[in-house]
Each structure stands twice: as structure tokens, then as C-alpha cells.
Design a protein around this motif. Structure first.
Motif, short mmCIF file in Angstrom:
data_model
loop_
_atom_site.label_atom_id
_atom_site.label_comp_id
_atom_site.label_asym_id
_atom_site.label_seq_id
_atom_site.Cartn_x
_atom_site.Cartn_y
_atom_site.Cartn_z
N VAL A 184 0.83 -1.22 0.00
CA VAL A 184 0.00 0.00 0.00
C VAL A 184 0.86 1.26 0.00
O VAL A 184 2.05 1.23 0.36
CB VAL A 184 -0.94 0.02 1.22
N PHE A 185 0.22 2.36 -0.37
CA PHE A 185 0.87 3.66 -0.28
C PHE A 185 1.01 4.05 1.19
O PHE A 185 0.45 3.40 2.08
CB PHE A 185 0.06 4.71 -1.03
N SER A 189 -2.79 8.31 2.27
CA SER A 189 -3.30 7.94 0.95
C SER A 189 -4.75 7.48 1.07
O SER A 189 -5.08 6.62 1.90
CB SER A 189 -2.46 6.81 0.35
N ARG A 192 -5.04 3.76 0.21
CA ARG A 192 -4.68 2.92 1.35
C ARG A 192 -5.85 2.84 2.34
O ARG A 192 -6.23 1.75 2.79
CB ARG A 192 -3.44 3.50 2.03
N GLU A 193 -6.41 3.99 2.69
CA GLU A 193 -7.51 4.03 3.65
C GLU A 193 -8.71 3.24 3.17
O GLU A 193 -9.34 2.49 3.92
CB GLU A 193 -7.90 5.48 3.93
N ILE A 196 -7.89 -0.65 3.41
CA ILE A 196 -7.88 -1.16 4.78
C ILE A 196 -9.28 -1.16 5.37
O ILE A 196 -9.69 -2.12 6.04
CB ILE A 196 -6.90 -0.34 5.64
N THR A 208 0.39 -5.35 6.33
CA THR A 208 1.00 -4.47 5.33
C THR A 208 2.45 -4.93 5.13
O THR A 208 3.33 -4.61 5.91
CB THR A 208 0.95 -3.00 5.77
N GLU A 211 5.14 -0.77 2.24
CA GLU A 211 4.60 0.59 2.16
C GLU A 211 5.54 1.43 1.32
O GLU A 211 6.76 1.33 1.48
CB GLU A 211 4.47 1.21 3.55
N LEU A 218 4.98 -0.61 -5.32
CA LEU A 218 3.84 -1.48 -5.08
C LEU A 218 3.72 -2.53 -6.18
O LEU A 218 3.48 -3.72 -5.92
CB LEU A 218 2.55 -0.67 -5.01
N ALA A 229 -1.88 -5.51 -4.41
CA ALA A 229 -1.88 -4.06 -4.26
C ALA A 229 -3.24 -3.47 -4.59
O ALA A 229 -3.78 -3.74 -5.67
CB ALA A 229 -0.82 -3.44 -5.16
#
Length: 283
Positions: A184-185, A189, A192-193, A196, A208, A211, A218, A229
Motif C-alpha cells: 500500500v501507499f 493515501s 490505502r484508507e 484497509i 501491510t 509501504e 507497489l 496491491a
């Protein structure tokens, strides 16, 4: 006499891009009935069906896809010809901020067309995550940002870009592992949020494993078969596999792509590039 009205071709392109006559009508600033009527008239004049009509969407036929290829080229040439006469002496420099996932997929064809139309305009691209570009818009370090709407970065709506889980076909079925390894970034990001949050709602344990602020990082992890990813669909390379509910993974949602402008961007080169980005990407 064989004739193709460029305005009607613009309607056809809008219908194909949006997949919906109602949304296409908004794009070309015409009524839904007018767009529908013009498309029907074009089909009648050609003697070919250009779209398959479904209850909530339309899809180009094979003949439609052929004409669309020419329509895009003709419309681009019209724009270049108009600009060459009306705006021949536009000069200057534009600093454009864009995150990796859009820089590698959405922007290259636009910048190529823009440079062909305005060869005297210098474009500098700053590749950073959207969250890092937000303060640069405010302080004028960049003129424009084509990025994801995040806290501190608002702008003109362009489109919603769907997200998918990306992996390589040759990798083992890593998406079956628990906890699920994800690349993930960095924190901040939205991609990412979103990813998750979707895993937590689906009660899928994850870790993770990598990162990075870089899309290439990624993709490298995913290509090595060490993680999957969560990415904007537009950023997924063609040789990758897009995963989803068929593999037991939750839907991630989408990213809101916006165009933000700094206070220093009120000059012709910036305005014209902003117009180009909006006209090419909006849907």
C-alpha cells in the motif's frame, strides 16, 4: 455526399465514455432527447447500429468502436487546428502536480496532445502523492494538480476512478493467504484508507507487507508475488490480474479525481491545460 458532423461525433464519444445517454447529455450540454435523436440519425445515415441499448447503459457495437477511433482523431485534429489559428503564440510554463498512479496512466496522452497544440508551452510535472501536493497548491509551488481529493486538496470534479486489487497472473494464489499481505501507499493515501477499511469491514485479517509512496514499488512487490496491491484501476498494468469478489476480496470503492488550481494559475497556458485535462478525463 458522405458527411460526418463533428458535433454529432462529439456526442457519440461522450455516450461511449460515459456509457449513458443522460450523462453524455450533461457532458456536451445538450438535452438527453437531442443526443438520442442525433445518434439515431447518425446510425440511420450510416445504415449501421453504433450502440447496443441496455436498460441502464449503452455499449458500442463493433461498427461503433471503429467509428469511435476515427471520431476521436477527427475531434482532436479539430481542436489542434482551431488552437493553431486562434492561439498560435501561447507561451509560458506550467507546473503540474500529479500522483504516480495517474501520471503513468491518465496524463501521458493528454500531455502529448497538449504539447502538439502548444509547442511553446513548457510543462514541468511534479510526481508526488496527493496529500503532499495539497500544500504546494496553496503556496503556489505548483500551478495545477490532477489528483485524488484528500484533506486540504479540493478542486473541480473530474471523475470517480474505481479501485481494484492487483496481482500478477503467474503468482501463486496469494490472495488466499491470511493474514492477507498487501502493498500500500503511505499513510494519508485515500487508496490505502479505502483498502484497509474494506478489509476491516469484511473481517479479513491483513498485514501491510510493503509501504511506499511510489506506484512502481507497489507493482514490484505484486509482480514478485509477495503481496497484492489496492490500486486505481487505470494504474493497473495490462499484464496484471484484477481481483475482486470472485476471489473472496471486498469491493474497495473508488477515488474522486479532481483538478485543483493555485492562485498563480490564472494565465493562458494553465487555463488551456486545465481545459484539456477536464475535457479528456471528465465523465
Amino acid at each position: 455526399m458522405k458527411s460526418l458532423d463533428l458535433d454529432v461525433l462529439a456526442m457519440m464519444v461522450a455516450v461511449a465514455d460515459t456509457g449513458n445517454i443522460s450523462r453524455a447529455a450533461d457532458v456536451v450540454n445538450r438535452t438527453q432527447s437531442a443526443v438520442s435523436m442525433q445518434i439515431r440519425a447518425l446510425e440511420n445515415s450510416l445504415g449501421k447500429e453504433l450502440f447496443i441499448r441496455r436498460p441502464r447503459s449503452v455499449v458500442p457495437t463493433q461498427d461503433g468502436e471503429i467509428l469511435l477511433t476515427y471520431a476521436r482523431r477527427m475531434l482532436a485534429l479539430r481542436e489542434e487546428a482551431w488552437a493553431a489559428v486562434v492561439r498560435p503564440d501561447v507561451t509560458g510554463r506550467v507546473v503540474l502536480g500529479v500522483p504516480d498512479d495517474y501520471a503513468s496512466s491518465l496524463l501521458p496522452p493528454i500531455l502529448k496532445k497538449f504539447s502538439a497544440t502548444y509547442p511553446k508551452v513548457e510543462i514541468q510535472v511534479v510526481g508526488l502523492p496527493s496529500v503532499a501536493l495539497a500544500p504546494m497548491v496553496r503556496d503556489g509551488s505548483v500551478d495545477l494538480v490532477c489528483g485524488t481529493r484528500v484533506k486540504g486538496l479540493s478542486g473541480e470534479f473530474i471523475r470517480h476512478e474505481p479501485m481494484v486489487w492487483a496481482a500478477t497472473p503467474g503468482a501463486s494464489e496469494i490472495w488466499k493467504e491470511r493474514p492477507l499481505p498487501i502493498a500500500v501507499f503511505l499513510p494519508g493515501s485515500v487508496a490505502r484508507e479505502n483498502a484497509i477499511r474494506s478489509l476491516e469491514l469484511a473481517k479479513i485479517p491483513y498485514r501491510t507487507s510493503y509501504e511506499s509512496p511510489s506506484l512502481m514499488g507497489l507493482l514490484s512487490m505484486a509482480e514478485a508475488g509477495l503481496a497484492i496491491a489496492p490500486l486505481a484501476r487505470c494504474a493497473v498494468p495490462q499484464h496484471f490480474t484484477q481481483l475482486g469478489q470472485n476471489q473472496g476480496l471486498p469491493e474497495i470503492g473508488s477515488l474522486e479525481v479532481v483538478l485543483a488550481r493555485s492562485a498563480k494559475s490564472k494565465r493562458p497556458p494553465c487555463e488551456f491545460l486545465a481545459e484539456k485535462i477536464l475535457s479528456e478525463l471528465r465523465r
